[in-house]
Write a protein that holds these residues in place. Sequence first.
Motif, PDB file in Angstrom:
ATOM      1  N   PHE A   1       7.287  17.457  -1.422  1.00  0.00           N
ATOM      2  CA  PHE A   1       7.620  18.691  -0.731  1.00  0.00           C
ATOM      3  C   PHE A   1       8.639  18.392   0.373  1.00  0.00           C
ATOM      4  O   PHE A   1       9.712  18.986   0.436  1.00  0.00           O
TER       5      PHE A   1
ATOM      6  N   TYR B   1      -0.721  23.830  -5.553  1.00  0.00           N
ATOM      7  CA  TYR B   1      -1.640  22.881  -4.933  1.00  0.00           C
ATOM      8  C   TYR B   1      -3.062  23.417  -4.955  1.00  0.00           C
ATOM      9  O   TYR B   1      -4.008  22.724  -5.296  1.00  0.00           O
TER      10      TYR B   1
ATOM     11  N   ASN C   1       2.704  16.275  -0.912  1.00  0.00           N
ATOM     12  CA  ASN C   1       3.299  16.581   0.386  1.00  0.00           C
ATOM     13  C   ASN C   1       4.636  15.898   0.536  1.00  0.00           C
ATOM     14  O   ASN C   1       5.597  16.468   1.036  1.00  0.00           O
TER      15      ASN C   1
ATOM     16  N   MET D   1      -2.506  14.097  -3.336  1.00  0.00           N
ATOM     17  CA  MET D   1      -2.220  15.202  -2.450  1.00  0.00           C
ATOM     18  C   MET D   1      -1.099  14.824  -1.499  1.00  0.00           C
ATOM     19  O   MET D   1      -0.186  15.594  -1.266  1.00  0.00           O
TER      20      MET D   1
END
Lengths: 429, 444, 332
Positions: free
Chosen positions: B8, B427, B5, B1
Amino acid sequence: MENEIHQVIPINPVPYSRSRQAGEAQTVLDHIVDDFQENPVAMQYFYDLFRQVYCHGDEIPHSGKLVGTTCIQAPEELIYAFGATPVRLCNGSYHYDQRGADFMPAKSCSLVKATLGMLSSENVIPKIGKPDLVVNPSTCDQKKKSSVMIEGMGYSVYDLEFPNVKESEASRVYWRRSVREFANQLRKLTGKRLTRANLKAAMAMTGRAQAAFRTLHNFRRQTPSLILGKDAFLVTNAYFFDDIERWTTAVEKLNAELAERQAAGFRAVQSKAPRVVFTGSPPIFPNLKLPLLIEEAGGVVVADETCSANRMLYDMTAVDEWLLSDMVDSLADKYLKPCTCPIFTRNDDRKRRLLDLVAQFKADGVIYQAFSGCQVYEMEYRSVAEEFNKAGIPMLYIETDYSPDDQGQLSTRIEAFLESLKNRKKRHA
Amino acid sequence: MTSLNRLFALLFLLMLSGSLFAEPSEAQKAEWRARREAAGGEAPSEAQRAEWRARREAREASAKADESKPTVVANEERIHPTSGKSAPVPELSHDHGAMGSRPAADKGAVKPEEAARPSGRPAGMGMRGGGGAIWLSDSPPSRGDGAGRGGMGGMMGMGGMAMGGERSGPPSKRLWMRAGSDPQKSGFAREDADAQNETLIVRPQGPLDGEALAPPADGKKNLAFEMPVQGYYRVYASSRKLQGETLNISVAKAEIANFSHGGDEEERAQALTAPRVLDSAPIEIVREKAADEKMFFQLKSGDEQAFVVLQKGLPLQGARVRFVSHEGWSKEAVSDEQGRVSFQVIRDYFPAWDDFKKRFKASYLIIAEANAAEKGVFKDQPYSNVRYQATLAGNYYPSPDDYRSYAWGLGIGLLIVLFSGTAVYLYRRRRVKPFQEVRFDDGR
Amino acid sequence: MTAAKPAMQRLRDAVNEVDFNRFRFWFQITAFILFVYGGYLAIDLGSKLPFFSCGYNREGRAGVCYLLPLQHQLGRNWAVLFSMASLTILTGFLTFAAWFIVLNKGWCGFVCPLGTLQDWISALRRRLGIRYANYTQGQFAQLTKIKFVLLALLILIPLGIGGGLFSHDMSPPFCLICPARMVLPLFTGDLSQFTIDFSSKTAVVMTALGISVTALFFVGSFVKKRFFCFFCPMSALHYLISKPALLKLKKDGSKCTRCGDCYAVCDMEIKEIADDVKTTNIMTDDCTMCLKCVASCPETGALKATFVGIPIFVSTETGFIKRMNKGCQHGK
């Protein structure tokens, strides 16, 4: 077929209503109904219900699949939402307690033994029919271990994983997942989909029942009491197996009568009667031994902190967005976060709840029942006693089981305790 | 996760650095030019430009005839080619008519004023001397132009409050009397002993017909005054001088908006509705406030701005009104029966891209003239004609459309919405890995 | 006295049993219209408002968010900043504090147009049946600090601008990246904030950053309730001066069952509201004082909003039942 056999063999098997088991229920019920004066008229519904179910062995109809639960932690809203009917399998019968002794060590909790005894017998009372699924939340050790035994009796069992630390975020997440998984399981069982409308309707149904319970609960704040604890216990016991809508209507009727009683200045007990908060192992019909002893001795149970009454119905669910995810998560939180079950590592919430109940209900003392063999309650006794000691609230700790043998001895202790409460009250006044 | 991020964040930064931290590319500039052309509103219309050009040429021609100034028409042609339809209009594209490079090409030739002044103007207009019209400027000649001060300083008409660092008391303002018809090139006005001068100031809460303002102290050339209350301060420097049979009356006016974010709200409200006209002024130009105009108004290139010429508070029809832009471009119009005349503020700020300043404060100058056959006596001398002249200077700024791009703004916005929206969606779709929050470090 | 008391009690009951979400919805709409369109009615409540009544909404604003003048004032030339002229900064701050003290963070939950807008975006998501996102506890702990960082930058960058360290194109730094600057003028038809300013490199970066934050705002507030409030430096500033506020959120821990109903409805995912049974003044730095927790608390008197010590909205069992059953009936 059976009738034929009866005709051939002259010694008829005793019908249930004349069995020892029915007799046990009959005795307690008669005691509840006849040995007290001015029972609320609306209680007649519950007296009749218990007479039919426990004394006559009448069948209880239900709709959809039947889901038996061995603990209050199984979210019943979900069960209702899937069109199934939940039934609480916890049992209070001494008859079944003895039967269940085959499965558990001698010094085990009567409640667990009675439940096992009930499930293992051919003639299950209350006559609910065979559950399509038994949900067994992994709470205390004895319940955990009974899972496999119930399975061995030919039931399909689902272990609902329940955390034993409730403060941590991890346990919240874990439990939410458990509940979601449970919903999944129910979908498999019923073949139905969980929908927003279904769950909302189910929550509205339990919400109404809880609202009715809370009203009843609030009437018990009244001094002197409007209703006795034994009746209140009977009401909440009926919730285990009764049709929820019918139960709610009956409770609402009772509440209406209590409102009248309040307006009329009615007193169910003497004004000096010591007010007692009941905590610990849950009294389940027909094992209303302690509440009855207390009230026979002139006391009155004004509130309780047990999983057969208050803890089962008190806490209500709030939802922010009526979407399935939010509803299910909120439900999960409700079943975990406010729970005061002693299986958790810490019992701060239980202590606070008890102190609050004593204060809110103007109780004079607390009676703590621990079933012999219920280690968690036995172990928590110390910390709870300390807390009450600090707060200056008298508490009587009673270790007992379903057997009626210790009634005499308990009666003496309770009378003495209540007497001391009375004296204390006098001194304070 | 977390890796998602990070990805991103990285992509986000890449995108930012790739497209935004870089200087505007050629493509961007082209896009920007194209947009300017497409948007007709901010630039003078084709017809208007043609008209302006015609006028300029006419003036240029007459100047050449009169003074035989070495003005080359071909030169003029080169810099302002008669517009081809498809080609970008050169004087409006910033990278062509870059301000820095122009003077070399057309020194002395394109500025209409320089050519026009000696001939096109009747002699003796400037009564204080120095040549050309007298006007009040908020900057001395040397300063000429410049990037305005930053911040939200209220600039209306002219100047706005002085936000100087030395300020301790109420804000103060200085004005310079300048002569000439080109905002940048006008020099100081010289004193003229023959003229009868009067300087009035109308303060927001002072008398409506004004109070006398002391002339510049010795050695200084500016009119200075304090602005203790919020509102519009107006200064009228009028001058009368007889020339033969003609009485020249000129009124140079300045209007300074003094507003602040704090301060008395009632005072502010009062100031916004107070009259902005001096009834006793023989001639006056009033900048017309738009109905929705706010306190901190800034005129931008491309805006349409109306002015009203008044005589003793009454509209004056038929006055010749000239608008002179910062670079000296001018346009003339005649006031209508309401005394009203309207100009579109031309864009004439074309620096090299890196020198572009969005707060560049340019000055415009309005000159209104009218003749009247009025008889009278001035300083014991009779006159039969009166020539009125009024001036008003103000500031304007580059239009936001010159440096702001919707296409890029909305484009970037949309891109990020799509990108982050998709990222969130993916996500959420993939989030099936529970209990990954505790990580184990396999390294040492 | 005896006759008056039941009337008073009736009023209290009526308030405590109000359909809270509906009340708040209309209150927010009213406030939104007032502060986004009030300017058309010549309403001007000054420039020290403790919420995002954005000053860039030139036409419609009925007042200006304090962060705009604050940053301008701090961005003054240092010579001015450190002179007596800066007394206005102090008086400005006091005016802001005076506004703030009245509603405390209630400005966020009830008045702030950007907050209201986020609630509407959430409502849209809810209607589409899309679940909201939550932070994990770890993410929460990290993200909650951002608003204080932003607050520090909001003060330091203008100081730097005044001192000549940064470009004027960075002023006012927070406004340039605040989604309210771009979104609220939209409501009066002003799209001019949605541009990239190519006049300088700093301007390009700042406007691009602004538009990026706004884009993230839309995506974020679609999946996360009150997405932006979590990072709002105004919220941080509020928290720092919230001690003397008149409106307070109080908790009586002894009545709390820690059932988590309040946490379940909390837009800001504040765990303390459910788990903390010791603190009486329960408003935290993230709180927006929307009072949804009070409305969703089934324990009479456990949570309450007080104004100058007088309880004005108290959690009650009957109120809870009314509200939640209402919620049940809605979807049927």
